[in-house]
Design a protein around this motif. Structure first.
Motif, PDB file in Angstrom:
ATOM      1  N   LYS A 144       0.811  -1.215   0.000  1.00  0.00           N
ATOM      2  CA  LYS A 144       0.000   0.000   0.000  1.00  0.00           C
ATOM      3  C   LYS A 144       0.850   1.274   0.000  1.00  0.00           C
ATOM      4  N   ILE A 145       2.057   1.197   0.547  1.00  0.00           N
ATOM      5  CA  ILE A 145       2.905   2.391   0.612  1.00  0.00           C
ATOM      6  C   ILE A 145       4.214   2.231  -0.162  1.00  0.00           C
ATOM      7  N   LYS A 148       5.207   5.170  -2.512  1.00  0.00           N
ATOM      8  CA  LYS A 148       5.654   6.340  -1.756  1.00  0.00           C
ATOM      9  C   LYS A 148       7.064   6.126  -1.196  1.00  0.00           C
ATOM     10  N   VAL A 149       7.292   4.971  -0.600  1.00  0.00           N
ATOM     11  CA  VAL A 149       8.616   4.666  -0.048  1.00  0.00           C
ATOM     12  C   VAL A 149       9.646   4.621  -1.170  1.00  0.00           C
ATOM     13  N   GLY A 150       9.291   3.991  -2.286  1.00  0.00           N
ATOM     14  CA  GLY A 150      10.197   3.924  -3.438  1.00  0.00           C
ATOM     15  C   GLY A 150      10.545   5.305  -3.962  1.00  0.00           C
ATOM     16  N   ALA A 151       9.552   6.179  -4.064  1.00  0.00           N
ATOM     17  CA  ALA A 151       9.789   7.539  -4.554  1.00  0.00           C
ATOM     18  C   ALA A 151      10.721   8.303  -3.608  1.00  0.00           C
TER      19      ALA A 151
END
Length: 164
Positions: A144-145, A148-151
């Motif tokens: 789910k995140i 965001k974490v990758g970005a």
């Protein structure tokens, strides 16, 4: 001999071979080493922790820059252990596979700072028992995140992401 004592004696005799087999089980030996490995880190017990490693071991931490030989990892860890602030991970689950003198495993761990993590590693059978030859610690990122974490990770590393 009363029936209770006779039943107890027979039970002990029947279970003795099973207990012996379980205690010699290599999977149990691996679990014992890895549990002691995590306990030594939690206790900031530098000698006990590093005794679990093979002489030519490598440790991979959570950061891309963290690929350490055993000697490099010892230098990194020594100040934390001397300060009594080793690291504490609770083992949630562990899977072990063994072929001859080599074992590999994956384990899920909980950490109060990093959350759910995964440790993977390889152990080798030596004259001094099973030793960790390779250990890798990673953060488990819920899907789910993950974007965001990758970005954020790519931004820190100066990488540009692409839309899916």
């Amino acid at each position: 001999m009363n029936s209770y004592k006779m039943t107890a004696a027979i039970t002990i005799l029947l279970l003795s071979p099973a207990i012996a087999i379980c205690s010699d089980n290599p999977t149990n030996a691996i679990n014992k080493v890895m549990n002691a490995f995590h306990k030594a880190a939690s206790d900031s017990d530098y000698p006990a922790y590093f005794d679990k490693f093979a002489p030519n071991a490598f440790f991979l931490g959570t950061d891309a820059s963290e690929r350490w030989s055993l000697e490099e990892f010892k230098r990194y860890a020594k100040p934390a252990f001397e300060a009594g602030s080793g690291w504490h991970y609770d083992v949630v689950a562990r899977n072990v596979e063994i072929k001859g003198d080599v074992a590999w495993f994956d384990e899920q761990l909980n950490n109060s700072h990093l959350g759910r993590c995964r440790g993977t590693g390889v152990l080798i059978q030596t004259d001094n028992g099973w030793k960790v030859a390779h250990y890798s610690l990673t953060l488990l990122v819920p899907n789910k995140i993950a974007d965001k974490v990758g970005a954020e990770s790519m931004a820190i590393m100066g990488m540009q992401g692409q839309a899916r």
